[in-house]
Design a protein around this motif. Sequence first.
Motif: not given
Length: 225
Positions: A6-11, A26-36, A42-49
């Motif tokens: 679960h990958h956040l840009n610039n992190s 092998p791996y998959e990426i789920k992309h998330y973007q920072r609030d500008p 983003p709050p969506e990451l709280k659904a994961i952790h």
Amino acid sequence: MTITVHHLNNSRSQRVLWLLEELELPYEIKHYQRDPKTMLAPPELKAIHPLGKSPVVTDGATVLAESGAIIEYLLDAYGEGLLRPAPGTPERLRFTYWLHFAEGSAMNPLLMKLVFNRIVTAPMPFFAKPIAKGIAKKVLTSFVDPNIQSQLDYMEAELTKSEWFAGKKFSAADIQMSFPLEAAAQRAGLDASRPKLMAFLKRIHSRQAYQRALQRGGPYDFARD
């Protein structure tokens, strides 16, 4: 099982992509973007952790946060002895030390510098700005900046002992140490006056696995030396 980052840009999660590329897993990426505006995840990451921060890795039923813990988990589960010195050796002790130093010591003053620099430039009522700027600059000059410079001097001296942080061979400790040094080069005065650290950044940025991780992860502002 499928490893998902679960990958956040610039992190810091860029390091996890890099590790997986080094291990050729092998791996998959789920992309998330920072609030500008806030630059927060983003709050969506709280659904994961529950803490809603990155990196987070899921591997089947396993959900794991914290860069160092993720690195150790991946090496234990899939490393097959790669990227980590043998147990009981001096190199293994150095590996463990630097793996934890990166987040336990190196990142703290860098984060403080980011926060207090934002206070200096943040919009606020005119009557409050001189006070806030004065306090922020005092903390920076009396505590944060000296601490950063001391740490950079220490790391520079350590890399005179060996090419990599754990010894003669590249290891996952170097992957973990990449982010604080990249951050220091971008916003904390790391430059050619510390040639060992700058050479380290050039070496890691030229690795094929690092470049593959950049291609998969997307824009990453710290990949400059």
